[in-house]
Design an enzyme around this catalytic site. Structure first.
Site, PDB file in Angstrom:
ATOM      1  CB  THR A  48      -0.848  -0.069   1.130  1.00 18.51           C
ATOM      2  OG1 THR A  48      -0.125  -0.326   2.346  1.00 18.51           O
ATOM      3  CG2 THR A  48      -2.066  -1.195   0.882  1.00 18.51           C
TER       4      THR A  48
ATOM      5  CE  LYS B 112       0.485  -3.100   3.350  1.00 16.41           C
ATOM      6  NZ  LYS B 112      -0.257  -2.372   4.473  1.00 16.41           N
TER       7      LYS B 112
ATOM      8  CB  THR C  58      -2.293  -1.508   7.951  1.00 14.70           C
ATOM      9  OG1 THR C  58      -3.033  -2.540   7.195  1.00 14.70           O
ATOM     10  CG2 THR C  58      -1.833  -0.675   7.470  1.00 14.70           C
TER      11      THR C  58
ATOM     12  CD  GLU D  95       2.545   5.434   6.374  1.00 18.33           C
ATOM     13  OE1 GLU D  95       1.810   4.626   5.750  1.00 18.33           O
ATOM     14  OE2 GLU D  95       1.957   5.971   7.600  1.00 18.33           O
TER      15      GLU D  95
ATOM     16  CG  ASN E  79      -0.094   8.316   8.446  1.00 20.32           C
ATOM     17  OD1 ASN E  79      -0.964   7.384   8.205  1.00 20.32           O
ATOM     18  ND2 ASN E  79       1.194   8.440   8.475  1.00 20.32           N
TER      19      ASN E  79
ATOM     20  CB  THR F 277      -7.729  13.799   0.927  1.00 15.25           C
ATOM     21  OG1 THR F 277      -6.476  14.195   1.622  1.00 15.25           O
ATOM     22  CG2 THR F 277      -8.837  13.770   1.997  1.00 15.25           C
TER      23      THR F 277
END
Length: 412
Positions: A159, A185, A196, A276, A407, A412
Site C-alpha cells: 500500500t 507489507k 497495517t 512512513e 497520514n 484524500t
C-alpha cells in the site's frame, strides 16, 4: 548467495523457493494506480497453516474468518487470497459476503474446498472490496501461479510501502535442501500485537501442527511483535506461516526455528525501516533483563516513544528521553545499575553520567540518516539493566514531518 552467521544462506527467490508452493500477483483494478493489487499463495496438499492475528477488538471480518477456518480445518488449508487497496474492515455483512464470494470462486478455480481458502485484505478501513473487479480477474490470477513468483505476490500486497519486503533462505539437512521464503507489507500503522501489517512464510520441511504453532509463536515474539513505527495497531494485522513436504526429524527443529527467526526478523526490520517518512532504522537492544518478555517490552517502549523518535530524526543526543521511555515501560529495574550506549558512546555507567562527546553522538546519528537500506542506516541503542541473564531487541524508526504529511492526506 550470501552466507548468514548460521546454518542458513540467502538465495535468489526468482530461482529458489520452497518446493511445491505457487505464488501469483496481478493488477485487478482494485487500486486507482493500476499497480498490482491481488495476490495468491497456493500450498501443496497436506500443508499445515498457523496464523497470528491482530489483538485489536476492532477487526476486519477476514481476520475472524481466517482464524476460524484454520481452527476448524486443524490447519490443513491450501490457499491464501490477498487483496490490497481496500481493508474491507468495518464493512459489516457486506464485508463477510465479499469474503465468501471471493474465497468460493478461487476455491472453484483451484479445485479445493472453500474452507481451505483464507483471505487477507489491506488498505483503507471502511472501504469494501471492489468485488466485481476482483472476481473477474481471479482466472488471470490463477494463470499467474508459478513456483518462483514471489516478486509478483510481494508487489501485489503493498500500500504505502516504498520497498518490497521479501527474503528466501536455504540450508541442507540430511542431504536434502530445505527452503524458507517470506514476504510482507507494512509501512505505517505499525505496532503489532499480533501494523497495517501482513506477512506470509512458506517452508518445505514437514512439521506437525502443534510443533509448528510453537515455532511460529516464538519467531513472532522476537520479530513482528518487536517493531513499532507509530504505535498504532491495525484492524487487519495477519501473519501466516505454512509448512509442507517430507517430515523432518525433531532433532533438526532448532535449525528450522533458526531459519524461521531469520526470515521473520528480516521482514520485521524491513517494515520498521520502511516506516512512513522514516530515514533510518532504530535498533534497541536490552541486556541483563529478568526475562525475554521484559527485555522486548522495554526495548519496544523506547522504539515507540515519540520523543525518542523525534530526537533521532533531529540527531539530538537527548539520552534523557531514552531513559524516560525505559522508565515508562512497566518493567522494573534499578537505575543505579543501568548502562546506556548510543552507538559506541557510553552515556550512563551504573546510572551515572559518563564522560562523552555529545557532538560525536550527533555525528553518529547523522551518519545513519543517509537513506534507507544502506549498510550503515541503523541507529543502535543498548541498555544493560544488570537485573538478569536475558536480552531482547526491538526495532523502530525516526518520526519525521513526512509521516504527518502522508497520514494527513491518506484518504484524500
Amino acid at each position: 548467495m550470501s552466507q548468514l552467521d548460521s546454518n542458513w544462506s540467502f538465495v535468489d527467490d526468482n530461482k529458489v523457493t520452497p518446493k511445491g508452493f505457487l505464488f501469483a500477483g496481478i493488477s485487478a483494478g482494485l487500486k486507482a494506480s493500476k499497480k498490482k493489487d491481488l495476490a495468491l499463495i497456493f500450498a501443496p496438499e497436506g500443508s499445515v497453516f498457523t496464523g497470528m492475528f491482530t489483538q485489536s477488538i476492532v477487526r476486519a471480518s477476514c481476520v475472524d474468518i481466517c482464524e476460524e477456518r484454520i481452527k476448524t480445518t486443524s490447519g490443513f488449508v491450501r490457499a491464501i487470497l490477498i487483496n490490497s487497496g481496500q481493508a474491507n474492515a468495518c464493512t459489516g455483512n457486506l464485508g463477510i459476503q465479499h469474503f465468501q464470494i471471493a474465497t468460493g470462486k478461487i476455491a472453484e478455480l483451484l479445485g479445493i474446498k472453500e474452507e481451505e481458502v483464507l483471505m487477507c485484505s489491506t488498505g483503507v478501513i471502511g472501504v469494501p472490496i471492489q468485488i466485481n473487479d476482483l472476481v473477474k480477474n481471479l482466472p488471470n490470477l490463477v494463470s499467474d501461479l508459478k513456483g518462483n513468483n514471489i516478486q509478483n505476490a510481494a508487489e501485489a500486497i503493498l500500500t504505502t510501502d516504498l520497498t518490497l519486503k521479501k527474503v528466501s533462505i536455504e540450508t541442507i539437512i540430511q542431504g536434502r535442501k530445505i527452503k524458507i521464503s517470506g514476504f510482507a507489507k507494512g509501512s505505517g500503522m505499525i505496532y503489532p500485537n499480533m501494523a497495517t501489517m501482513l506477512a506470509f512464510l512458506t517452508c518445505d520441511a514437514g512439521i506437525k501442527k502443534e510443533e509448528w504453532d510453537k515455532m511460529i509463536a516464538i519467531a513472532v515474539k522476537k520479530s513482528f511483535n518487536a517493531i513499532s513505527v507509530d504505535g498504532e495497531t491495525s484492524t487487519n494485522d495477519s501473519f501466516i506461516g505454512i509448512n509442507a513436504g517430507e517430515k523432518i526429524e525433531k532433532r533438526f527443529f532448532p535449525i528450522i526455528q533458526q531459519g524461521i527467526d531469520i526470515v521473520c526478523q528480516n521482514l520485521a526490520k524491513n517494515i520498521a525501516r520502511d516506516g512512513e517518512g522514516a530515514n533510518c532504522l532504530l535498533e534497541v537492544l536490552v541486556q541483563g533483563a529478568k526475562n525475554i518478555d521484559d527485555a522486548i517490552k522495554l526495548a519496544k517502549s523506547i522504539c515507540n516513544s515519540a520523543l525518542v523518535k523525534t530526537a533521532i530524526h533531529g540527531c539530538d543526543p537527548n539520552w534523557g528521553r531514552i531513559i524516560s521511555a525505559a522508565g515508562n515501560s512497566g518493567v522494573k529495574f534499578n537505575l543505579n545499575h543501568v548502562d546506556l550506549y548510543i552507538g559506541n558512546a557510553q552515556i550512563l555507567e551504573n546510572g551515572k553520567l559518563n564522560k562523552y562527546d555529545p557532538q560525536k553522538v550527533t555525528d553518529y546519528i547523522k551518519s545513519r540518516m543517509n537513506g534507507r537500506y544502506l549498510v550503515d542506516d541503523i541507529v543502535k541503542i543498548m541498555i544493560n539493566l544488570k537485573s538478569g541473564e536475558y536480552k531482547g531487541t526491538a526495532w523502530g524508526c525516526d518520526l519525521s514531518k513526512k509521516y504527518v504529511e502522508i497520514n494527513s492526506e491518506y484518504t484524500t
